[in-house]
Design a protein around this motif. Sequence first.
Motif, PDB file in Angstrom:
ATOM      1  N   ASN A   8      -7.707  -7.865   0.446  1.00  0.00           N
ATOM      2  CA  ASN A   8      -7.639  -6.481   0.883  1.00  0.00           C
ATOM      3  C   ASN A   8      -9.043  -5.921   1.010  1.00  0.00           C
ATOM      4  O   ASN A   8      -9.955  -6.341   0.294  1.00  0.00           O
ATOM      5  CB  ASN A   8      -6.840  -5.647  -0.121  1.00  0.00           C
ATOM      6  CG  ASN A   8      -5.426  -6.159  -0.266  1.00  0.00           C
ATOM      7  OD1 ASN A   8      -4.827  -6.628   0.688  1.00  0.00           O
ATOM      8  ND2 ASN A   8      -4.902  -6.088  -1.461  1.00  0.00           N
ATOM      9  N   ILE A  20     -10.818  -7.859  10.139  1.00  0.00           N
ATOM     10  CA  ILE A  20      -9.512  -7.244   9.931  1.00  0.00           C
ATOM     11  C   ILE A  20      -8.420  -8.158  10.479  1.00  0.00           C
ATOM     12  O   ILE A  20      -8.493  -8.608  11.618  1.00  0.00           O
ATOM     13  CB  ILE A  20      -9.440  -5.864  10.597  1.00  0.00           C
ATOM     14  CG1 ILE A  20     -10.475  -4.929   9.971  1.00  0.00           C
ATOM     15  CG2 ILE A  20      -8.030  -5.270  10.481  1.00  0.00           C
ATOM     16  CD1 ILE A  20     -10.628  -3.596  10.677  1.00  0.00           C
ATOM     17  N   LYS A  22      -4.837  -7.342   9.506  1.00  0.00           N
ATOM     18  CA  LYS A  22      -3.642  -6.516   9.634  1.00  0.00           C
ATOM     19  C   LYS A  22      -3.891  -5.163   8.981  1.00  0.00           C
ATOM     20  O   LYS A  22      -4.552  -5.085   7.951  1.00  0.00           O
ATOM     21  CB  LYS A  22      -2.467  -7.217   8.945  1.00  0.00           C
ATOM     22  CG  LYS A  22      -1.157  -6.490   9.047  1.00  0.00           C
ATOM     23  CD  LYS A  22      -0.055  -7.282   8.368  1.00  0.00           C
ATOM     24  CE  LYS A  22       1.254  -6.543   8.490  1.00  0.00           C
ATOM     25  NZ  LYS A  22       2.337  -7.249   7.823  1.00  0.00           N
ATOM     26  N   VAL A  23      -3.352  -4.119   9.593  1.00  0.00           N
ATOM     27  CA  VAL A  23      -3.410  -2.777   9.021  1.00  0.00           C
ATOM     28  C   VAL A  23      -1.972  -2.400   8.685  1.00  0.00           C
ATOM     29  O   VAL A  23      -1.186  -2.079   9.566  1.00  0.00           O
ATOM     30  CB  VAL A  23      -4.050  -1.769   9.998  1.00  0.00           C
ATOM     31  CG1 VAL A  23      -4.105  -0.384   9.383  1.00  0.00           C
ATOM     32  CG2 VAL A  23      -5.447  -2.231  10.399  1.00  0.00           C
ATOM     33  N   TYR A  30      -1.730   4.602  10.848  1.00  0.00           N
ATOM     34  CA  TYR A  30      -2.134   3.497  11.720  1.00  0.00           C
ATOM     35  C   TYR A  30      -2.836   4.034  12.965  1.00  0.00           C
ATOM     36  O   TYR A  30      -3.883   3.524  13.369  1.00  0.00           O
ATOM     37  CB  TYR A  30      -0.928   2.644  12.107  1.00  0.00           C
ATOM     38  CG  TYR A  30      -1.297   1.508  13.023  1.00  0.00           C
ATOM     39  CD1 TYR A  30      -1.794   0.314  12.505  1.00  0.00           C
ATOM     40  CD2 TYR A  30      -1.195   1.631  14.403  1.00  0.00           C
ATOM     41  CE1 TYR A  30      -2.175  -0.724  13.339  1.00  0.00           C
ATOM     42  CE2 TYR A  30      -1.570   0.601  15.247  1.00  0.00           C
ATOM     43  CZ  TYR A  30      -2.060  -0.569  14.710  1.00  0.00           C
ATOM     44  OH  TYR A  30      -2.446  -1.587  15.541  1.00  0.00           O
ATOM     45  N   LEU A  33      -6.317   5.355  11.986  1.00  0.00           N
ATOM     46  CA  LEU A  33      -7.261   4.267  11.712  1.00  0.00           C
ATOM     47  C   LEU A  33      -7.609   3.499  12.982  1.00  0.00           C
ATOM     48  O   LEU A  33      -8.762   3.102  13.175  1.00  0.00           O
ATOM     49  CB  LEU A  33      -6.688   3.330  10.645  1.00  0.00           C
ATOM     50  CG  LEU A  33      -6.584   3.920   9.237  1.00  0.00           C
ATOM     51  CD1 LEU A  33      -5.889   2.930   8.308  1.00  0.00           C
ATOM     52  CD2 LEU A  33      -7.944   4.307   8.693  1.00  0.00           C
ATOM     53  N   PHE A  38     -10.234   0.574  13.443  1.00  0.00           N
ATOM     54  CA  PHE A  38      -9.602  -0.406  12.557  1.00  0.00           C
ATOM     55  C   PHE A  38      -8.501  -1.134  13.320  1.00  0.00           C
ATOM     56  O   PHE A  38      -7.356  -0.694  13.360  1.00  0.00           O
ATOM     57  CB  PHE A  38      -9.011   0.273  11.310  1.00  0.00           C
ATOM     58  CG  PHE A  38     -10.047   0.728  10.334  1.00  0.00           C
ATOM     59  CD1 PHE A  38     -10.473  -0.104   9.321  1.00  0.00           C
ATOM     60  CD2 PHE A  38     -10.610   1.991  10.450  1.00  0.00           C
ATOM     61  CE1 PHE A  38     -11.440   0.324   8.414  1.00  0.00           C
ATOM     62  CE2 PHE A  38     -11.573   2.425   9.555  1.00  0.00           C
ATOM     63  CZ  PHE A  38     -11.989   1.585   8.540  1.00  0.00           C
ATOM     64  N   GLU A  71      -5.847   3.529   0.931  1.00  0.00           N
ATOM     65  CA  GLU A  71      -5.789   3.149   2.342  1.00  0.00           C
ATOM     66  C   GLU A  71      -6.460   1.794   2.538  1.00  0.00           C
ATOM     67  O   GLU A  71      -5.935   0.923   3.235  1.00  0.00           O
ATOM     68  CB  GLU A  71      -6.474   4.201   3.208  1.00  0.00           C
ATOM     69  CG  GLU A  71      -5.780   5.535   3.222  1.00  0.00           C
ATOM     70  CD  GLU A  71      -6.599   6.630   3.860  1.00  0.00           C
ATOM     71  OE1 GLU A  71      -7.810   6.423   4.130  1.00  0.00           O
ATOM     72  OE2 GLU A  71      -6.026   7.707   4.110  1.00  0.00           O
ATOM     73  N   ARG A  74      -4.513  -1.387   1.811  1.00  0.00           N
ATOM     74  CA  ARG A  74      -3.478  -1.798   2.754  1.00  0.00           C
ATOM     75  C   ARG A  74      -4.033  -2.415   4.018  1.00  0.00           C
ATOM     76  O   ARG A  74      -3.282  -2.757   4.931  1.00  0.00           O
ATOM     77  CB  ARG A  74      -2.585  -0.601   3.063  1.00  0.00           C
ATOM     78  CG  ARG A  74      -1.984  -0.091   1.724  1.00  0.00           C
ATOM     79  CD  ARG A  74      -0.964   0.948   1.870  1.00  0.00           C
ATOM     80  NE  ARG A  74       0.195   0.391   2.541  1.00  0.00           N
ATOM     81  CZ  ARG A  74       1.145   1.143   3.084  1.00  0.00           C
ATOM     82  NH1 ARG A  74       1.069   2.440   3.019  1.00  0.00           N
ATOM     83  NH2 ARG A  74       2.175   0.582   3.674  1.00  0.00           N
ATOM     84  N   ILE A  75      -5.351  -2.580   4.084  1.00  0.00           N
ATOM     85  CA  ILE A  75      -5.993  -3.252   5.219  1.00  0.00           C
ATOM     86  C   ILE A  75      -6.318  -4.671   4.789  1.00  0.00           C
ATOM     87  O   ILE A  75      -7.129  -4.891   3.891  1.00  0.00           O
ATOM     88  CB  ILE A  75      -7.244  -2.488   5.670  1.00  0.00           C
ATOM     89  CG1 ILE A  75      -6.857  -1.082   6.133  1.00  0.00           C
ATOM     90  CG2 ILE A  75      -7.974  -3.253   6.777  1.00  0.00           C
ATOM     91  CD1 ILE A  75      -8.027  -0.172   6.429  1.00  0.00           C
TER      92      ILE A  75
END
Length: 80
Positions: A8, A20, A22-23, A30, A33, A38, A71, A74-75
Motif C-alpha cells: 500500500n 500505482i 490499483k486505486v 476515485y 484522485l 492517481f 486514503e 487503499r492505493i
Amino acid sequence: MDISKHQNLDSLEPGQIGTIQKVAVDEALYQRLAALGFRAGKSVALIRRASFNGPLQVRVGNTDIILRRSEAHRIKIKTS
C-alpha cells in the motif's frame, strides 16, 4: 526472478518510489484522485510523513499532493 513487491502507498518510506497498480476507493474519491493523477501505471513517490500519524505528502508526476493515511492505504502500488 521477480523481486518487486506489492504494498500500500502508506507503507512506503520517504524517498521510495512505486507504480500505482490499483486505486481501491469509492467512486467519488476515485474521481478526485484520478483528476489529481492517481491512475494505474503512474509513478508515485513518498516525499514525507507528517508526525503523529498525520497525512502523507506524495508526488505524482510533477504534482505534490497531501493525502490522508486512510486514503493512501487503499492505493495499491508495486515497488522494485
